[in-house]
Write an enzyme that holds these catalytic residues in place. Structure first.
Site, PDB file in Angstrom:
ATOM      1  N   ILE A  18       0.860  -1.168  -0.066  1.00 14.95           N
ATOM      2  CA  ILE A  18       0.033  -0.135  -0.023  1.00 14.95           C
ATOM      3  C   ILE A  18       1.052   1.361  -0.104  1.00 14.95           C
ATOM      4  O   ILE A  18       0.672   2.337  -0.779  1.00 14.95           O
ATOM      5  CB  ILE A  18      -0.969   0.043   1.327  1.00 14.95           C
ATOM      6  CG1 ILE A  18      -1.944  -1.327   1.094  1.00 14.95           C
ATOM      7  CG2 ILE A  18      -1.671   1.309   1.274  1.00 14.95           C
ATOM      8  CD1 ILE A  18      -2.812  -1.280  -0.062  1.00 14.95           C
ATOM      9  N   ASP A 147      15.880 -11.934   5.634  1.00 10.83           N
ATOM     10  CA  ASP A 147      15.263 -13.440   5.641  1.00 10.83           C
ATOM     11  C   ASP A 147      16.157 -14.117   4.373  1.00 10.83           C
ATOM     12  O   ASP A 147      16.788 -13.565   3.459  1.00 10.83           O
ATOM     13  CB  ASP A 147      14.088 -13.523   4.778  1.00 10.83           C
ATOM     14  CG  ASP A 147      12.756 -13.170   5.606  1.00 10.83           C
ATOM     15  OD1 ASP A 147      13.069 -13.019   6.925  1.00 10.83           O
ATOM     16  OD2 ASP A 147      11.670 -13.156   5.089  1.00 10.83           O
ATOM     17  N   GLU A 149      15.740 -16.076   2.167  1.00  7.37           N
ATOM     18  CA  GLU A 149      15.321 -16.357   0.598  1.00  7.37           C
ATOM     19  C   GLU A 149      15.438 -15.015  -0.007  1.00  7.37           C
ATOM     20  O   GLU A 149      15.150 -14.942  -1.354  1.00  7.37           O
ATOM     21  CB  GLU A 149      13.951 -17.002   0.742  1.00  7.37           C
ATOM     22  CG  GLU A 149      12.762 -16.418   1.749  1.00  7.37           C
ATOM     23  CD  GLU A 149      11.520 -17.021   1.402  1.00  7.37           C
ATOM     24  OE1 GLU A 149      11.479 -18.120   0.929  1.00  7.37           O
ATOM     25  OE2 GLU A 149      10.507 -16.306   1.783  1.00  7.37           O
ATOM     26  N   CYS A 380     -17.185 -16.842 -12.611  1.00  6.45           N
ATOM     27  CA  CYS A 380     -16.798 -18.035 -13.137  1.00  6.45           C
ATOM     28  C   CYS A 380     -17.362 -19.329 -12.543  1.00  6.45           C
ATOM     29  O   CYS A 380     -18.445 -19.794 -13.010  1.00  6.45           O
ATOM     30  CB  CYS A 380     -15.224 -17.856 -12.701  1.00  6.45           C
ATOM     31  SG  CYS A 380     -14.062 -19.171 -13.571  1.00  6.45           S
ATOM     32  N   HIS A 509     -13.786 -12.883 -15.288  1.00  6.68           N
ATOM     33  CA  HIS A 509     -13.712 -12.421 -14.066  1.00  6.68           C
ATOM     34  C   HIS A 509     -13.539 -10.914 -13.901  1.00  6.68           C
ATOM     35  O   HIS A 509     -12.329 -10.308 -14.176  1.00  6.68           O
ATOM     36  CB  HIS A 509     -12.284 -12.939 -13.314  1.00  6.68           C
ATOM     37  CG  HIS A 509     -12.348 -14.450 -12.687  1.00  6.68           C
ATOM     38  ND1 HIS A 509     -12.616 -14.769 -11.583  1.00  6.68           N
ATOM     39  CD2 HIS A 509     -11.912 -15.529 -13.562  1.00  6.68           C
ATOM     40  CE1 HIS A 509     -12.650 -15.967 -11.604  1.00  6.68           C
ATOM     41  NE2 HIS A 509     -12.180 -16.524 -12.759  1.00  6.68           N
ATOM     42  N   GLU A 511     -13.906  -8.589 -12.085  1.00 11.17           N
ATOM     43  CA  GLU A 511     -13.394  -7.934 -10.991  1.00 11.17           C
ATOM     44  C   GLU A 511     -11.907  -7.342 -10.900  1.00 11.17           C
ATOM     45  O   GLU A 511     -11.331  -6.572 -10.366  1.00 11.17           O
ATOM     46  CB  GLU A 511     -13.463  -9.051  -9.551  1.00 11.17           C
ATOM     47  CG  GLU A 511     -12.469 -10.044  -9.608  1.00 11.17           C
ATOM     48  CD  GLU A 511     -13.133 -11.457 -10.346  1.00 11.17           C
ATOM     49  OE1 GLU A 511     -14.044 -11.277 -11.123  1.00 11.17           O
ATOM     50  OE2 GLU A 511     -12.700 -12.510  -9.832  1.00 11.17           O
TER      51      GLU A 511
HETATM   52  N1  GLN Z   1     -13.281 -24.625 -11.109  1.00 12.54           N
HETATM   53  C1  GLN Z   1     -13.870 -23.950 -12.177  1.00 12.54           C
HETATM   54  C2  GLN Z   1     -13.237 -24.294 -13.544  1.00 12.54           C
HETATM   55  O1  GLN Z   1     -11.926 -24.412 -13.577  1.00 12.54           O
HETATM   56  C3  GLN Z   1     -14.034 -22.336 -11.901  1.00 12.54           C
HETATM   57  C4  GLN Z   1     -12.804 -21.766 -12.016  1.00 12.54           C
HETATM   58  C5  GLN Z   1     -13.006 -20.462 -11.365  1.00 12.54           C
HETATM   59  O2  GLN Z   1     -13.908 -20.079 -10.710  1.00 12.54           O
HETATM   60  N2  GLN Z   1     -11.622 -19.538 -11.459  1.00 12.54           N
HETATM   61  O3  GLN Z   1     -13.472 -24.021 -14.386  1.00 12.54           O
END
Ligand code: GLN
Length: 535
Positions: A18, A147, A149, A380, A509, A511
């Site tokens: 952030i 650390d 790593e 999804c 997705h 988002e």
């Molecule tokens: N498991 C589902 C697939 O592989 C949905 C994947 C997800 O929601 N990103 O298609």
């Protein structure tokens, strides 16, 4: 190019990301183009194979990179789109070096961490800079300095400093200033020790970002300045705020932009933070609240759903409402079967997911929203489950299921309404093998989703292996569910239920592409519908 390196000490989870993205935002607000690199010192090549409980959500880039969620913060704060190379991990750097060694690129030499791995890291960083064409790059080193790593990365960054001009790179070290005892004294010793550790590795910080609950006292600031050898004005009070979006404003109030500008010899105007401040104001002060239920499998770690929460907030601000998140653990709902936990919610969201655990609980929530006319947004897995629920309870195929569950339990079904995408057959490696990243989606004219996007052709990010089985589409549509978007062929990308106030689910997705003042259309429509419900 100017480099702003952000390291962290004392403990993890200090909010380095952030702080780093806030400095990036300030520079961007002065008119610079800014890019970012997040370094994760773990051995995984990318975040794609990790469970959300490890590091939170797996963020997906346009190019299909599955990366650390901090990249999402950078994309949202800086309003840019980046790619998989913006996330460097130990696994990636070593893999490159080992592949070069096998090819014979280092023929005759002993391949070592210094210089081969450190050179590789520097090259990876410089390449991202070159490709981006940006004026400035934020580099965030994950983990805690000291650390084992992170050593090769610290060394690579140290080498960058000696290679570059003094005014081209600035180091910001983030630490914790705890408060002890009844008198509530702010303690600087952890900061002093952490800066010492950093210095023992050859890096002298130019600024110290002190995380604290209350603003740094003058005396605390003076002490840190003295013991850590940074000017008073370069000690930043990064105290707790109600919302992380306030951090850029908090830094600006302390003159951070001005200091960084002078240090990096940047001749740029004052930052313009008006829109950002307005965003923060609505986020904090909107009067109306809508209650959104998120039905997830990792609800105990909210970072698992960070992009959903951000996208909902973006949509909330643009609709002038505050959001009240109601977390429902899908497994609990599945066990109890009691959907009264959803009573009083203005909208229900089922995010992406994998595997059968919790799936029946999520479907109960979907059925509840469908039957009670509560706005529903499915993403999804949330779309796949909406199709299964509809096939079972409306079409009447009681055994409707997904190939994903058949795979898990070996229980066959006549109606695999969701099944493995054909191109996934025969793939046996897990890493980076899903259908990933930005893909074109074609929306049917006159549908709700078309209205939301205002376009028939869009591009959204994907991450899945399963899809709607094309042969079942006519029967499902015949029963009242509309497939409103596809990939240009037979792969379905969106479903909706005409007549329902708002029932939309997407295979993609959305988002991941939502931004402050650029809310994702499905989210914006969903929150608007939820707001309308509250009257
Ligand atoms: N498991 C589902 C697939 O592989 C949905 C994947 C997800 O929601 N990103 O298609």
């Amino acid at each position: 190019m100017k480099y702003i390196v952000v390291t962290g000490g004392v403990l993890s989870g200090l909010g380095k990301g952030i702080l780093a993205s806030s400095i990036g935002l300030l520079l961007k607000s002065c008119g610079l183009t800014v890019t970012a690199v997040k370094i994760d010192p773990y051995l995984n090549c990318d975040a794609g194979t990790m469970n959300p409980y490890q590091h939170g959500e797996v963020y997906v880039m346009d190019d299909g990179g599955e990366v650390d969620l901090d990249l999402g913060n950078y994309e949202r704060f800086l309003d840019i789109s980046m790619g998989r190379d913006n996330n460097i991990t130990t696994g990636k750097a070593y893999l490159n070096v080992i592949q070069k060694e096998r090819k014979g690129d280092y023929l005759g030499h002993t391949v070592q961490i210094i210089p081969h791995v450190t050179n590789e890291i520097r090259e990876m960083i410089f390449n991202v800079g070159k490709e981006s064409g940006a004026d400035a790059m934020i580099i965030e080193l994950g983990g805690t300095v000291g650390d084992i790593e992170s050593m090769p990365f610290v060394e690579a960054l140290r080498q960058m400093r000696s290679e570059l001009k003094r005014e081209d790179i600035i180091f910001v070290h983030t630490t914790l200033v705890p408060v002890m005892g009844v008198v509530g004294e702010q303690k600087t010793k952890p900061t002093q020790h952490s800066v010492k550790t950093l210095m023992s590795l050859g890096i002298h910080p130019d600024m110290v970002g002190a995380r604290c609950t209350d603003p740094l006292a003058t005396e605390t600031r003076r002490k840190i300045s003295l013991f850590c050898d940074v000017p008073d004005e370069a000690v930043l009070s990064v105290h707790d705020v109600e919302n992380i979006h306030e951090v850029p404003l908090l830094l600006e109030d302390q003159g951070v932009t001005d200091y960084v500008k002078r240090f990096l010899h940047l001749d740029i105007p004052e930052p313009d933070l008006e829109k950002w401040a307005e965003y923060v104001d609505i986020l904090k002060n909107a009067e109306q609240t809508v209650r959104i239920a998120l039905i997830g499998k990792y609800t105990h770690l909210k970072d698992s759903y960070i992009s959903h929460m951000k996208a909902l907030n973006h949509a909330g601000v643009e609709n002038g409402v505050k959001l009240d998140f109601h977390w429902v653990e899908a497994g609990d709902l599945e066990k109890s079967g009691d959907t009264s936990v959803l009573d009083g919610c203005d909208g229900i969201l089922v995010p992406g997911g994998f595997g059968y655990r919790g799936a029946e609980g999520k479907m109960l929530a979907i059925q509840y929203s469908r039957e009670n006319n509560i706005p529903y947004l499915g993403l999804c897995f949330g779309m796949q489950l909406a199709v299964i629920e509809f096939a079972r309870n409306v079409v009447g195929w009681e055994d409707a299921t997904s190939g994903e569950f058949v795979e898990e339990f070996g229980i066959e079904s006549e109606h695999r309404v969701i099944d493995l995408m054909p191109e996934q057959n025969g793939i046996d490696e897990m890493g980076a093998t899903m259908r990933l990243g930005a893909q074109n989606v074609y929306l049917k004219e006159g549908t709700m989703v078309h209205g939301l996007y205002g376009s028939t052709e869009i591009s959204e990010r994907h991450r899945h292996r399963y899809e709607v089985t094309p042969e079942y589409i006519p029967a499902i549509e015949g029963a009242g569910m509309l497939f409103s978007g596809n990939d240009g062929g037979i792969r379905m990308e969106c479903v909706e239920i005409p007549g329902h106030p708002f029932f939309l689910a997407t295979q993609f997705h959305p988002e991941f592409k939502s931004r402050p003042w650029g809310a994702s259309p499905p989210f914006k429509g969903f929150v608007r519908a939820a707001k309308e419900r509250t009257g």
